[in-house]
Design a protein around this motif. Structure first.
Motif, PDB file in Angstrom:
ATOM      1  N   PRO A  78     -59.241  13.502  30.678  1.00 38.88           N
ATOM      2  CA  PRO A  78     -57.884  13.980  30.958  1.00 38.88           C
ATOM      3  C   PRO A  78     -57.547  15.202  30.130  1.00 38.88           C
ATOM      4  CG  PRO A  78     -57.852  12.023  29.563  1.00 38.88           C
ATOM      5  CD  PRO A  78     -59.273  12.222  30.002  1.00 38.88           C
ATOM      6  N   ALA A  79     -56.755  16.106  30.728  1.00 42.65           N
ATOM      7  CA  ALA A  79     -56.355  17.307  30.014  1.00 42.65           C
ATOM      8  C   ALA A  79     -55.366  16.952  28.913  1.00 42.65           C
ATOM      9  CB  ALA A  79     -55.715  18.298  30.990  1.00 42.65           C
ATOM     10  N   THR A  80     -55.380  17.733  27.842  1.00 44.30           N
ATOM     11  CA  THR A  80     -54.471  17.502  26.741  1.00 44.30           C
ATOM     12  C   THR A  80     -53.040  17.789  27.182  1.00 44.30           C
ATOM     13  OG1 THR A  80     -56.184  18.143  25.170  1.00 44.30           O
ATOM     14  CG2 THR A  80     -53.920  18.138  24.372  1.00 44.30           C
ATOM     15  N   VAL A  81     -52.145  16.837  26.933  1.00 41.33           N
ATOM     16  CA  VAL A  81     -50.750  16.982  27.313  1.00 41.33           C
ATOM     17  C   VAL A  81     -49.938  17.321  26.072  1.00 41.33           C
ATOM     18  CG1 VAL A  81     -48.750  15.829  28.293  1.00 41.33           C
ATOM     19  CG2 VAL A  81     -51.027  15.344  29.198  1.00 41.33           C
ATOM     20  N   HIS A  82     -49.244  18.456  26.106  1.00 42.10           N
ATOM     21  CA  HIS A  82     -48.389  18.868  24.997  1.00 42.10           C
ATOM     22  C   HIS A  82     -46.962  18.437  25.283  1.00 42.10           C
ATOM     23  CE1 HIS A  82     -51.520  21.423  23.192  1.00 42.10           C
ATOM     24  NE2 HIS A  82     -51.847  21.725  24.437  1.00 42.10           N
ATOM     25  N   THR A  83     -46.236  18.092  24.248  1.00 42.25           N
ATOM     26  CA  THR A  83     -44.834  17.746  24.389  1.00 42.25           C
ATOM     27  C   THR A  83     -44.038  18.458  23.315  1.00 42.25           C
ATOM     28  OG1 THR A  83     -45.155  15.777  23.002  1.00 42.25           O
ATOM     29  CG2 THR A  83     -45.301  15.477  25.391  1.00 42.25           C
ATOM     30  N   ALA A  84     -42.778  18.701  23.624  1.00 43.99           N
ATOM     31  CA  ALA A  84     -41.908  19.350  22.657  1.00 43.99           C
ATOM     32  C   ALA A  84     -41.547  18.377  21.541  1.00 43.99           C
ATOM     33  CB  ALA A  84     -40.649  19.846  23.352  1.00 43.99           C
ATOM     34  N   ARG A  85     -41.241  18.933  20.389  1.00 45.88           N
ATOM     35  CA  ARG A  85     -40.767  18.119  19.280  1.00 45.88           C
ATOM     36  C   ARG A  85     -39.243  18.114  19.323  1.00 45.88           C
ATOM     37  NH1 ARG A  85     -42.495  18.374  12.863  1.00 45.88           N
ATOM     38  NH2 ARG A  85     -40.922  16.870  12.143  1.00 45.88           N
ATOM     39  N   SER A 208     -47.866  38.864  25.190  1.00 47.32           N
ATOM     40  CA  SER A 208     -47.001  38.056  26.055  1.00 47.32           C
ATOM     41  C   SER A 208     -46.740  36.702  25.415  1.00 47.32           C
ATOM     42  CB  SER A 208     -47.623  37.863  27.446  1.00 47.32           C
ATOM     43  OG  SER A 208     -48.794  37.087  27.355  1.00 47.32           O
ATOM     44  N   ILE A 209     -45.609  36.107  25.806  1.00 50.28           N
ATOM     45  CA  ILE A 209     -45.232  34.758  25.375  1.00 50.28           C
ATOM     46  C   ILE A 209     -44.777  34.014  26.621  1.00 50.28           C
ATOM     47  CG2 ILE A 209     -43.753  33.383  23.855  1.00 50.28           C
ATOM     48  CD1 ILE A 209     -43.248  36.076  22.321  1.00 50.28           C
ATOM     49  N   THR A 210     -45.332  32.843  26.855  1.00 44.80           N
ATOM     50  CA  THR A 210     -44.983  32.069  28.042  1.00 44.80           C
ATOM     51  C   THR A 210     -44.711  30.628  27.640  1.00 44.80           C
ATOM     52  OG1 THR A 210     -46.421  33.470  29.394  1.00 44.80           O
ATOM     53  CG2 THR A 210     -45.655  31.398  30.375  1.00 44.80           C
ATOM     54  N   VAL A 211     -43.562  30.121  28.043  1.00 46.88           N
ATOM     55  CA  VAL A 211     -43.174  28.734  27.796  1.00 46.88           C
ATOM     56  C   VAL A 211     -43.415  27.932  29.071  1.00 46.88           C
ATOM     57  CG1 VAL A 211     -41.283  27.182  27.160  1.00 46.88           C
ATOM     58  CG2 VAL A 211     -41.460  29.445  26.099  1.00 46.88           C
ATOM     59  N   TYR A 212     -44.114  26.804  28.952  1.00 38.14           N
ATOM     60  CA  TYR A 212     -44.454  25.968  30.100  1.00 38.14           C
ATOM     61  C   TYR A 212     -43.763  24.613  29.998  1.00 38.14           C
ATOM     62  CZ  TYR A 212     -48.306  29.313  30.648  1.00 38.14           C
ATOM     63  OH  TYR A 212     -49.048  30.453  30.794  1.00 38.14           O
ATOM     64  N   ASP A 213     -43.521  24.012  31.169  1.00 40.86           N
ATOM     65  CA  ASP A 213     -42.971  22.662  31.177  1.00 40.86           C
ATOM     66  C   ASP A 213     -44.090  21.635  31.182  1.00 40.86           C
ATOM     67  OD1 ASP A 213     -43.972  22.513  33.753  1.00 40.86           O
ATOM     68  OD2 ASP A 213     -42.017  22.611  34.749  1.00 40.86           O
ATOM     69  N   THR A 214     -43.745  20.370  31.330  1.00 43.00           N
ATOM     70  CA  THR A 214     -44.733  19.291  31.249  1.00 43.00           C
ATOM     71  C   THR A 214     -45.720  19.291  32.402  1.00 43.00           C
ATOM     72  OG1 THR A 214     -43.117  17.826  32.324  1.00 43.00           O
ATOM     73  CG2 THR A 214     -43.209  17.795  29.916  1.00 43.00           C
ATOM     74  N   THR A 215     -45.390  19.968  33.495  1.00 46.35           N
ATOM     75  CA  THR A 215     -46.305  20.021  34.639  1.00 46.35           C
ATOM     76  C   THR A 215     -47.107  21.320  34.687  1.00 46.35           C
ATOM     77  OG1 THR A 215     -44.588  20.957  36.074  1.00 46.35           O
ATOM     78  CG2 THR A 215     -44.771  18.555  35.995  1.00 46.35           C
ATOM     79  N   GLY A 216     -46.912  22.190  33.695  1.00 42.24           N
ATOM     80  CA  GLY A 216     -47.663  23.436  33.650  1.00 42.24           C
ATOM     81  C   GLY A 216     -46.972  24.601  34.319  1.00 42.24           C
ATOM     82  N   ASN A 217     -45.760  24.399  34.811  1.00 45.15           N
ATOM     83  CA  ASN A 217     -45.019  25.502  35.428  1.00 45.15           C
ATOM     84  C   ASN A 217     -44.324  26.335  34.357  1.00 45.15           C
ATOM     85  OD1 ASN A 217     -45.639  24.787  38.132  1.00 45.15           O
ATOM     86  ND2 ASN A 217     -44.068  23.180  38.060  1.00 45.15           N
ATOM     87  N   THR A 218     -44.133  27.612  34.650  1.00 48.04           N
ATOM     88  CA  THR A 218     -43.518  28.534  33.704  1.00 48.04           C
ATOM     89  C   THR A 218     -42.007  28.352  33.669  1.00 48.04           C
ATOM     90  OG1 THR A 218     -45.271  30.167  34.012  1.00 48.04           O
ATOM     91  CG2 THR A 218     -43.189  30.963  33.112  1.00 48.04           C
ATOM     92  N   ILE A 219     -41.480  28.195  32.462  1.00 47.88           N
ATOM     93  CA  ILE A 219     -40.029  28.119  32.261  1.00 47.88           C
ATOM     94  C   ILE A 219     -39.478  29.517  31.952  1.00 47.88           C
ATOM     95  CG2 ILE A 219     -38.230  27.286  30.689  1.00 47.88           C
ATOM     96  CD1 ILE A 219     -39.627  24.648  30.555  1.00 47.88           C
ATOM     97  N   ALA A 220     -40.150  30.222  31.053  1.00 43.11           N
ATOM     98  CA  ALA A 220     -39.700  31.563  30.680  1.00 43.11           C
ATOM     99  C   ALA A 220     -40.890  32.330  30.145  1.00 43.11           C
ATOM    100  CB  ALA A 220     -38.588  31.493  29.639  1.00 43.11           C
TER     101      ALA A 220
END
Length: 225
Positions: A78-85, A208-220
């Motif tokens: 499984p791919a590593t899942v990152h979560t916000a603190r 560049s800086i890219t913020v992603y959500d839990t599904t890998g989609n770009t937030i900003a």
């Protein structure tokens, strides 16, 4: 009734006849071939019996997938899942050696050995709360370059990727509980080349800086030339 003399004569006749008989040669080759054939039949029977006994073991080994050494049959890792603190207002986060970062409802705060109690408002700078965006602040900390900023955007931010002149690094997302619509990020990278004057630099160190959500989609995202 046969007399002893008759018996003696009969014995002599049989003895003389026996000496005149030439025995047939012993078929040694045939006996050896028969022995080999017998041994082959016995080995075949034993092999068949052992094979039947091992069939359940083989079936068990096939059914027990985790013990299979066949990579093609193994499930993909499984791919590593990152979560916000998620932090409480004012909760200090050790963002780097001797660097602390914390959030309040007004924005991002951080302290470094060079400068304590710095602040960036959530509505400050070029960011607009009405649309997605990412801010950036950077400063050298020892042998590293400490990068941080505020992001705006919808969704559950999970991770941030920062592309620099020395490669891409993965940062950490920090946000308050609930859905405030913004949060902060931070990361450390190797120091840029300080020997080249900014006037002669063709590109920004942070590309560049890219913020992603839990599904890998770009937030900003923020892109710099």
């Amino acid at each position: 009734m046969t007399s002893r003399s008759d018996t003696g004569r009969l014995r002599e006749v049989f003895t003389s006849a026996a000496y005149d008989i030439t025995p047939s040669p012993v078929p040694l080759a045939a006996i050896a071939a028969a022995g080999r054939a017998h041994r082959r039949r016995r080995t075949a029977v034993l092999a068949t019996t052992c094979g039947l006994l091992l069939v359940p073991l083989a079936v068990t080994a096939v059914q027990s997938g985790p013990f299979s050494s066949d990579p093609a049959g193994s499930p993909a890792a499984p791919a590593t899942v990152h979560t916000a603190r998620v932090v409480a207002p004012g909760e200090r986060v050790q963002a780097a050696p001797k660097v602390q970062l914390w959030l309040t409802k007004n924005g991002k705060h951080w302290s470094t050995p060079q400068k304590a109690d710095q602040f960036r408002s959530v509505t400050d700078g070029n960011l607009d709360m009405s649309r997605p965006g990412v801010g950036l602040q950077g400063e050298p900390i020892g042998k590293d370059y400490f990068l941080s900023g505020i992001y705006h955007g919808k969704g559950d931010a999970a991770t941030v990727k920062i592309k620099t002149a020395k490669g891409t690094v993965t940062g950490t997302i920090v946000r308050l509980a609930g859905k405030p619509g913004w949060g902060a990020w931070y990361a450390t990278t190797p120091l840029p080349d300080m020997t080249v004057p900014k006037a002669k630099q063709k590109h920004h160190f942070v590309r560049s800086i890219t913020v992603y959500d839990t599904t890998g989609n770009t937030i900003a995202t923020l892109a710099q030339p």
